[in-house]
Write a protein that holds these residues in place. Structure first.
Motif, PDB file in Angstrom:
ATOM      1  N   ASP A   1       0.718  -1.689   0.225  1.00 28.99           N
ATOM      2  CA  ASP A   1      -0.452   0.280  -0.240  1.00 28.99           C
ATOM      3  C   ASP A   1       0.619   1.236   0.380  1.00 28.99           C
ATOM      4  O   ASP A   1       1.246   1.345   1.145  1.00 28.99           O
ATOM      5  CB  ASP A   1      -0.893   0.017   1.144  1.00 28.99           C
ATOM      6  N   LEU A   2       1.291   2.125  -1.318  1.00 32.02           N
ATOM      7  CA  LEU A   2       1.622   2.706  -1.832  1.00 32.02           C
ATOM      8  C   LEU A   2       1.307   4.085  -1.533  1.00 32.02           C
ATOM      9  O   LEU A   2       2.331   5.318  -2.413  1.00 32.02           O
ATOM     10  CB  LEU A   2       2.615   2.978  -2.894  1.00 32.02           C
ATOM     11  N   ASN A   3       0.401   4.245  -1.263  1.00 36.51           N
ATOM     12  CA  ASN A   3      -0.324   5.765  -1.080  1.00 36.51           C
ATOM     13  C   ASN A   3      -0.293   6.336  -0.825  1.00 36.51           C
ATOM     14  O   ASN A   3       0.670   6.765   0.425  1.00 36.51           O
ATOM     15  CB  ASN A   3      -2.278   5.376  -0.984  1.00 36.51           C
ATOM     16  N   THR A   4      -0.270   7.696  -1.280  1.00 39.04           N
ATOM     17  CA  THR A   4       1.069   9.026  -1.198  1.00 39.04           C
ATOM     18  C   THR A   4       0.498   9.521   0.164  1.00 39.04           C
ATOM     19  O   THR A   4       1.353  10.595   0.548  1.00 39.04           O
ATOM     20  CB  THR A   4       0.792   9.893  -2.637  1.00 39.04           C
ATOM     21  N   ILE A   5      -0.653   8.999   0.805  1.00 39.88           N
ATOM     22  CA  ILE A   5      -1.153  10.171   1.447  1.00 39.88           C
ATOM     23  C   ILE A   5      -0.839   9.351   3.201  1.00 39.88           C
ATOM     24  O   ILE A   5      -0.916   9.699   3.815  1.00 39.88           O
ATOM     25  CB  ILE A   5      -2.660  10.023   2.023  1.00 39.88           C
ATOM     26  N   HIS A   6       0.068   8.502   3.069  1.00 41.78           N
ATOM     27  CA  HIS A   6       0.696   7.866   4.478  1.00 41.78           C
ATOM     28  C   HIS A   6       2.494   8.152   4.092  1.00 41.78           C
ATOM     29  O   HIS A   6       3.110   7.780   4.924  1.00 41.78           O
ATOM     30  CB  HIS A   6       0.930   6.251   4.175  1.00 41.78           C
ATOM     31  N   TRP A   7       2.812   8.756   3.705  1.00 39.63           N
ATOM     32  CA  TRP A   7       4.435   9.271   3.213  1.00 39.63           C
ATOM     33  C   TRP A   7       4.523  10.101   2.503  1.00 39.63           C
ATOM     34  O   TRP A   7       6.032  11.173   3.050  1.00 39.63           O
ATOM     35  CB  TRP A   7       5.600   8.317   2.597  1.00 39.63           C
ATOM     36  N   ASN A   8       3.598  11.826   2.139  1.00 37.51           N
ATOM     37  CA  ASN A   8       3.905  12.637   1.668  1.00 37.51           C
ATOM     38  C   ASN A   8       2.854  13.526   2.361  1.00 37.51           C
ATOM     39  O   ASN A   8       1.565  13.882   1.935  1.00 37.51           O
ATOM     40  CB  ASN A   8       3.543  12.813  -0.330  1.00 37.51           C
ATOM     41  N   ASP A   9       3.578  15.004   3.276  1.00 33.72           N
ATOM     42  CA  ASP A   9       2.442  15.698   3.975  1.00 33.72           C
ATOM     43  C   ASP A   9       1.736  16.691   2.767  1.00 33.72           C
ATOM     44  O   ASP A   9       0.523  16.712   2.678  1.00 33.72           O
ATOM     45  CB  ASP A   9       3.043  16.483   4.839  1.00 33.72           C
TER      46      ASP A   9
ATOM     47  N   VAL B   1       0.528  15.995  -0.471  1.00 31.81           N
ATOM     48  CA  VAL B   1      -0.221  15.119  -1.029  1.00 31.81           C
ATOM     49  C   VAL B   1      -1.741  14.955  -0.190  1.00 31.81           C
ATOM     50  O   VAL B   1      -2.712  15.210  -0.527  1.00 31.81           O
ATOM     51  CB  VAL B   1      -0.234  13.773  -1.605  1.00 31.81           C
ATOM     52  N   ALA B   2      -1.346  14.134   1.292  1.00 40.91           N
ATOM     53  CA  ALA B   2      -2.150  14.506   2.862  1.00 40.91           C
ATOM     54  C   ALA B   2      -2.993  15.357   2.060  1.00 40.91           C
ATOM     55  O   ALA B   2      -4.423  15.590   2.800  1.00 40.91           O
ATOM     56  CB  ALA B   2      -1.225  13.777   3.665  1.00 40.91           C
ATOM     57  N   ARG B   3      -2.471  17.027   2.770  1.00 40.05           N
ATOM     58  CA  ARG B   3      -2.959  18.081   2.615  1.00 40.05           C
ATOM     59  C   ARG B   3      -4.384  18.931   2.054  1.00 40.05           C
ATOM     60  O   ARG B   3      -5.370  18.626   0.769  1.00 40.05           O
ATOM     61  CB  ARG B   3      -2.142  19.327   3.046  1.00 40.05           C
TER      62      ARG B   3
ATOM     63  N   GLY C   1      -2.462  15.943   7.453  1.00 36.48           N
ATOM     64  CA  GLY C   1      -0.872  15.464   6.671  1.00 36.48           C
ATOM     65  C   GLY C   1      -0.910  13.938   6.713  1.00 36.48           C
ATOM     66  O   GLY C   1      -1.615  13.519   6.657  1.00 36.48           O
ATOM     67  N   VAL C   2      -0.189  13.602   7.143  1.00 30.42           N
ATOM     68  CA  VAL C   2       0.423  11.906   6.641  1.00 30.42           C
ATOM     69  C   VAL C   2      -0.996  11.655   7.656  1.00 30.42           C
ATOM     70  O   VAL C   2      -0.421  11.526   8.935  1.00 30.42           O
ATOM     71  CB  VAL C   2       2.168  11.819   6.426  1.00 30.42           C
ATOM     72  N   ILE C   3      -1.332  10.351   7.461  1.00 31.62           N
ATOM     73  CA  ILE C   3      -2.147   8.803   8.026  1.00 31.62           C
ATOM     74  C   ILE C   3      -1.280   7.745   8.259  1.00 31.62           C
ATOM     75  O   ILE C   3      -1.567   7.663   7.036  1.00 31.62           O
ATOM     76  CB  ILE C   3      -3.742   9.509   8.301  1.00 31.62           C
TER      77      ILE C   3
ATOM     78  N   LYS D   1     -11.795   7.745  12.602  1.00 31.49           N
ATOM     79  CA  LYS D   1     -10.820   9.049  12.129  1.00 31.49           C
ATOM     80  C   LYS D   1      -9.192   8.207  12.259  1.00 31.49           C
ATOM     81  O   LYS D   1      -9.144   7.192  12.552  1.00 31.49           O
ATOM     82  CB  LYS D   1     -11.075   9.672  13.417  1.00 31.49           C
ATOM     83  N   PRO D   2      -8.359   9.103  11.204  1.00 34.90           N
ATOM     84  CA  PRO D   2      -7.972   8.573  10.519  1.00 34.90           C
ATOM     85  C   PRO D   2      -6.610   8.871  11.882  1.00 34.90           C
ATOM     86  O   PRO D   2      -6.576   9.819  13.095  1.00 34.90           O
ATOM     87  CB  PRO D   2      -7.027   9.829   9.562  1.00 34.90           C
ATOM     88  N   LEU D   3      -4.805   8.036  11.698  1.00 38.47           N
ATOM     89  CA  LEU D   3      -4.117   8.425  12.810  1.00 38.47           C
ATOM     90  C   LEU D   3      -3.252   9.056  12.749  1.00 38.47           C
ATOM     91  O   LEU D   3      -2.379   8.825  11.205  1.00 38.47           O
ATOM     92  CB  LEU D   3      -3.598   7.318  13.114  1.00 38.47           C
ATOM     93  N   PRO D   4      -3.465  10.829  12.359  1.00 41.83           N
ATOM     94  CA  PRO D   4      -2.171  11.920  12.039  1.00 41.83           C
ATOM     95  C   PRO D   4      -0.896  11.198  12.565  1.00 41.83           C
ATOM     96  O   PRO D   4      -0.454  11.129  13.880  1.00 41.83           O
ATOM     97  CB  PRO D   4      -2.717  12.573  12.347  1.00 41.83           C
ATOM     98  N   VAL D   5       0.548  11.438  11.805  1.00 44.16           N
ATOM     99  CA  VAL D   5       1.159  10.792  12.244  1.00 44.16           C
ATOM    100  C   VAL D   5       2.168  12.411  11.769  1.00 44.16           C
ATOM    101  O   VAL D   5       3.204  12.282  10.082  1.00 44.16           O
ATOM    102  CB  VAL D   5       2.052   9.427  11.454  1.00 44.16           C
ATOM    103  N   PRO D   6       3.092  12.681  12.921  1.00 46.74           N
ATOM    104  CA  PRO D   6       3.581  13.864  11.725  1.00 46.74           C
ATOM    105  C   PRO D   6       5.189  13.284  11.978  1.00 46.74           C
ATOM    106  O   PRO D   6       5.981  12.496  12.553  1.00 46.74           O
ATOM    107  CB  PRO D   6       3.510  15.572  13.584  1.00 46.74           C
ATOM    108  N   ASP D   7       5.831  14.326  11.133  1.00 46.61           N
ATOM    109  CA  ASP D   7       7.243  13.964  11.293  1.00 46.61           C
ATOM    110  C   ASP D   7       7.773  16.096  11.794  1.00 46.61           C
ATOM    111  O   ASP D   7       6.879  16.824  10.327  1.00 46.61           O
ATOM    112  CB  ASP D   7       7.407  13.995   9.589  1.00 46.61           C
ATOM    113  N   PRO D   8       8.703  15.955  11.936  1.00 43.53           N
ATOM    114  CA  PRO D   8       9.138  15.245  13.083  1.00 43.53           C
ATOM    115  C   PRO D   8       8.692  14.365  13.866  1.00 43.53           C
ATOM    116  O   PRO D   8       7.429  14.951  14.856  1.00 43.53           O
ATOM    117  CB  PRO D   8      10.307  15.438  13.612  1.00 43.53           C
ATOM    118  N   GLY D   9       8.984  13.337  14.974  1.00 46.22           N
ATOM    119  CA  GLY D   9       7.853  12.781  15.850  1.00 46.22           C
ATOM    120  C   GLY D   9       7.081  11.744  15.751  1.00 46.22           C
ATOM    121  O   GLY D   9       7.658  11.193  14.448  1.00 46.22           O
ATOM    122  N   SER D  10       5.997  11.153  16.161  1.00 43.41           N
ATOM    123  CA  SER D  10       5.425  10.109  16.671  1.00 43.41           C
ATOM    124  C   SER D  10       4.211  10.817  16.946  1.00 43.41           C
ATOM    125  O   SER D  10       3.574  11.796  17.026  1.00 43.41           O
ATOM    126  CB  SER D  10       5.995   9.218  17.330  1.00 43.41           C
TER     127      SER D  10
END
Length: 146
Positions: free
Chosen positions: A36-44, A46-48, A54-56, A89-98
């Motif tokens: 599952d390489l959907n961009t919303i899981h790694w690119n802020d 695109v997610a926005r 942001g990335v979820i 609800k989605p689980l947003p994952v910030p960068d940096p951090g967790s």
């Protein structure tokens, strides 16, 4: 800790709660393993662009992480005979951090004939305003116990 025995478990028993820290590196590993390489899981950006904060985390990653509370309690992933959730609800994952995923479980139903118990899970994350946000609904695992 030994695995719970069916005769010793009661409705209302609470499983040990766990907090999981989810990082962008976890999402990259999951994306590669699952395909599952959907961009919303790694690119802020695109997610926005699609209306996310942001990335979820992947929904299935969140689901799998939550059931670890049950697997750790029972000591055998093969004992889980059924598991399902609703994604609320989605689980947003910030960068940096967790992101923190807090999971609790309670024995809700005991089936004497099948020697199974249903564990109801609650999976939440702190929201941006500090309020608790539920990320999974109707998260239920049926577990066969010795």
């Amino acid at each position: 800790m030994s695995a719970p025995r069916f005769d010793d478990v009661q409705v209302g028993d609470v499983l040990p709660a766990q907090a999981f820290e989810v990082t962008r590196a976890d999402l990259v590993r999951y994306a590669g393993a699952s395909g599952d390489l959907n961009t919303i899981h790694w690119n802020d950006r695109v997610a926005r662009e699609v209306g996310l904060p942001g990335v979820i985390a992947h929904g299935m990653f969140t689901m799998a992480t939550a059931v670890r509370v049950v697997v750790d309690w029972v000591g055998d992933p093969g004992a889980v005979v059924e598991y399902g959730v609703r994604f609320t609800k989605p689980l947003p994952v910030p960068d940096p951090g967790s992101a923190r995923l807090d999971v609790t479980g309670t024995v809700a139903v005991k089936d004497d004939a099948a020697r199974t118990v249903r564990v109801d899970l609650t999976a939440t994350t702190p929201g941006p305003d500090g309020a608790t946000v539920s990320v999974l609904g109707r998260a239920r695992a049926t577990v066969r116990l010795p």
